[in-house]
Design a protein around this motif. Sequence first.
Motif, mmCIF file in Angstrom:
data_model
loop_
_atom_site.group_PDB
_atom_site.id
_atom_site.type_symbol
_atom_site.label_atom_id
_atom_site.label_comp_id
_atom_site.label_asym_id
_atom_site.label_seq_id
_atom_site.Cartn_x
_atom_site.Cartn_y
_atom_site.Cartn_z
ATOM 1 N N ASP A 1 0.725 -1.186 0.001
ATOM 2 C CA ASP A 1 -0.040 0.206 0.090
ATOM 3 C C ASP A 1 0.892 1.257 0.144
ATOM 4 O OD1 ASP A 1 -2.482 -1.442 -0.098
ATOM 5 O OD2 ASP A 1 -2.547 -1.408 2.124
ATOM 6 N N ARG B 1 -1.939 -0.299 -7.140
ATOM 7 C CA ARG B 1 -2.984 -1.202 -6.221
ATOM 8 C C ARG B 1 -2.833 -2.497 -6.609
ATOM 9 N NH1 ARG B 1 -4.697 3.752 -7.727
ATOM 10 N NH2 ARG B 1 -5.840 5.039 -6.704
ATOM 11 N N ASP C 1 -9.419 0.684 -5.479
ATOM 12 C CA ASP C 1 -9.408 0.548 -3.848
ATOM 13 C C ASP C 1 -10.476 0.011 -3.211
ATOM 14 O OD1 ASP C 1 -7.198 2.515 -4.203
ATOM 15 O OD2 ASP C 1 -8.466 4.370 -4.033
#
Length: 136
Positions: free
Chosen positions: A15, A21, A81
Amino acid sequence: MTPPRDIHQYLAEFDDIPGTRVFTAARARQGYHLNQFAMSLMKAENRERWKANERAYLDGWKLTEEQKQAVLDRDYNRLLDLGGNIYFMAKVFSTDGQSFLQAVSTMSGMSLEDYQAMMLAGGRSPTGLRSLKDKY
């Protein structure tokens, strides 16, 4: 002998990579229904129902309100996300008539032409901000 690393701590380190991602098991669990929705668009009859009333179609899936809004906004970064997998999200932008290149260029904040030129030149430079911690 080196003690084994905690897998959760190790995965949390991903992260810290700016603009990236990593699709971890936690994201897969979080986005399970979101990704199932996207895969449903592989069937022509589902694409037609989707195009007729996007909100009603989304309401038929066990998605969070935040996931639904991100789909409606076509906010692909937010969808990642929220557990979306880019290859599953491709079903959404394909249904919209967008190519992979068109969709991911919107995720970079670059114009299609600038994004394409960057990728043809070898992609983003490996120099620069490599950690979100280094940003501050």
